[in-house]
Design an enzyme around this catalytic site. Structure first.
Site, PDB file in Angstrom:
ATOM      1  CG  PHE A 178     -33.403  22.817 -13.050  1.00 29.30           C
ATOM      2  CD1 PHE A 178     -34.482  22.994 -13.895  1.00 29.30           C
ATOM      3  CD2 PHE A 178     -33.290  23.648 -11.932  1.00 29.30           C
ATOM      4  CE1 PHE A 178     -35.442  23.977 -13.644  1.00 29.30           C
ATOM      5  CE2 PHE A 178     -34.241  24.630 -11.669  1.00 29.30           C
ATOM      6  CZ  PHE A 178     -35.317  24.797 -12.533  1.00 29.30           C
ATOM      7  N   GLY A 179     -30.907  24.357 -15.163  1.00 29.19           N
ATOM      8  CA  GLY A 179     -30.189  25.630 -15.044  1.00 29.19           C
ATOM      9  C   GLY A 179     -30.873  26.540 -14.050  1.00 29.19           C
ATOM     10  CE1 TYR A 239     -25.103  31.938 -13.639  1.00 27.07           C
ATOM     11  CE2 TYR A 239     -26.004  29.831 -12.956  1.00 27.07           C
ATOM     12  CZ  TYR A 239     -25.293  30.584 -13.866  1.00 27.07           C
ATOM     13  OH  TYR A 239     -24.779  29.990 -14.990  1.00 27.07           O
ATOM     14  CE  LYS A 281     -21.939  27.373 -14.602  1.00 29.95           C
ATOM     15  NZ  LYS A 281     -23.263  27.509 -13.971  1.00 29.95           N
ATOM     16  CG  HIS A 309     -19.180  31.726 -14.561  1.00 33.20           C
ATOM     17  ND1 HIS A 309     -20.103  31.865 -13.563  1.00 33.20           N
ATOM     18  CD2 HIS A 309     -19.884  31.717 -15.718  1.00 33.20           C
ATOM     19  CE1 HIS A 309     -21.327  31.936 -14.099  1.00 33.20           C
ATOM     20  NE2 HIS A 309     -21.211  31.850 -15.407  1.00 33.20           N
ATOM     21  CD  GLN A 311     -22.410  25.495 -17.920  1.00 32.60           C
ATOM     22  OE1 GLN A 311     -23.095  26.510 -17.788  1.00 32.60           O
ATOM     23  NE2 GLN A 311     -22.251  24.616 -16.936  1.00 32.60           N
ATOM     24  N   GLY A 354     -31.849  28.433 -27.059  1.00 36.00           N
ATOM     25  CA  GLY A 354     -31.712  29.822 -27.482  1.00 36.00           C
ATOM     26  C   GLY A 354     -31.378  30.602 -26.237  1.00 36.00           C
ATOM     27  CB  SER A 355     -31.165  33.431 -24.937  1.00 31.50           C
ATOM     28  OG  SER A 355     -32.059  34.427 -25.375  1.00 31.50           O
ATOM     29  CE  LYS A 406     -48.399  22.791 -21.356  1.00 39.67           C
ATOM     30  NZ  LYS A 406     -47.493  23.358 -22.391  1.00 39.67           N
ATOM     31  CB  ILE A 435     -39.766  22.366 -15.114  1.00 38.60           C
ATOM     32  CG1 ILE A 435     -39.214  23.803 -15.083  1.00 38.60           C
ATOM     33  CG2 ILE A 435     -38.884  21.443 -14.271  1.00 38.60           C
ATOM     34  CD1 ILE A 435     -39.303  24.483 -13.722  1.00 38.60           C
TER      35      ILE A 435
END
Length: 323
Positions: A21-22, A55, A84, A117, A190, A220-221, A275, A277
């Site tokens: 999970f990002g 983050y 990281k 990183h 990564q 994608g992004s 939904k 996730i």
């Protein structure tokens, strides 16, 4: 892959869940989204949580993990937590303090994985992106092989179970692998990886050295303005992916994630929609055929969504190499 646990073995003997999970989100919503979506991700079955100092939401993630352990949803050993090392802490003497700060924020005694990183050092300090009066990044000159030695010490101290890198090209990986006195190989690299940038050469290189490739931007992004080239096509609207997803009665996102898992890549899925996730967990419920895999392989067009233009003049800028 062990299908029961859906984990792969790292070169140091530890195991990493193949679906992660990002937790990256644009700074203005990072803290809020961490508190809103990470508990849900853990509830629906995510056990691999990918974090980073940069983050700016590790404190919130720490609160979530703590509460999910407290309410009996998981035990600490069920969670695989990555953090990281940011670019302003690549000097060897700054590595352990940076990790200790992340551990304090995450309320953990150890992380399961601690990674560099990027290979590019920036001027130390509190600012994530130190800039001069012309808005140019202020670089620092650090040999990342020395940084790596400091990471090895963190592993020996038990602060990180495993250590790895991120956004390294194969030549940069080689510099660590060929370093005199190397104690531990990186367990992973990564990198951005998806059907439009499938990293097949880097993947082959990593596999030949028992390094796991971990994919970020696997869908994608998120089209984050500051980071992402807005002119690139949207991966999940690709007609080939759509056709394959219709055939399997799954979403294009699930097909893109499944593609990675079947090629031995650990894949991160970022979610800011409950939904989606929950749906991402269905990646283990179906299999792509060899024809599907070949068709998706054919989509590669070396499109990089996260180009990191800011760092292009850095001597260690990783993306000038073919792979």
């Amino acid at each position: 892959m062990d299908p029961k646990s859906q984990r792969v073995k790292l070169n140091d003997g530890h195991f990493i869940p193949v679906l992660g999970f990002g937790t990256y989100a644009p700074p203005e919503v990072a803290k809020k989204e961490a508190l809103e979506f990470t508990p849900f991700a853990i509830e629906v079955g995510f056990r691999h949580i990918d974090c980073a100092h940069a983050y700016q939401n590790e404190e919130e993630i720490g609160q979530v993990i703590r509460s999910k352990i407290a309410d009996g949803t998981v035990k600490r050993e069920d969670i695989f937590c990555t953090s990281k090392l940011w670019l302003t802490s690549l000097r060897p003497e700054l590595v352990r303090p940076a990790l200790e700060k992340s551990l304090k924020n995450l309320q953990l005694d150890y992380v399961d994985l601690y990674i560099m990183h990027y290979p590019m050092a920036l001027k130390p300090g509190e600012e994530l992106f130190p800039k001069d009066e012309n808005g140019k990044l202020i670089f620092d000159s650090v040999d990342f092989c020395r940084t790596w030695e400091a990471l090895e010490k963190c592993k020996d101290a038990g602060l990180a179970k495993s250590i790895g890198v991120s956004n390294f090209n194969h030549k940069q990986l080689e510099r660590i692998l060929n370093k005199p006195g190397l104690k531990y190989k990186p367990v992973c690299n990564q990198v951005e990886c998806h059907p439009y940038l499938n990293q097949s050469k880097l993947l082959d290189f990593c596999k030949s050295h028992e390094i796991v490739l971990v994919a970020y931007a696997g869908l994608g992004s998120q089209r984050v303005k500051e980071w992402v080239n807005q002119n690139h096509p949207v991966l999940l609207e690709d007609p080939v992916l759509s056709a394959i997803s219709q055939k399997h009665k799954k979403t294009a996102a699930l097909v893109a994630l499944r593609y990675q898992i079947q090629r031995g890549v650990v894949v991160l899925a970022k979610g800011n929609n409950k939904k989606w996730i929950k749906e991402n967990m269905q990646v283990f419920d179906f299999e792509l055929t060899p024809e599907d895999m070949k068709a998706i392989d054919g989509l590669n067009r070396n499109i990089r969504y996260y180009e990191l233009h800011l760092g292009v003049s850095h001597p260690e800028f990783p993306f000038s190499e073919e792979y």
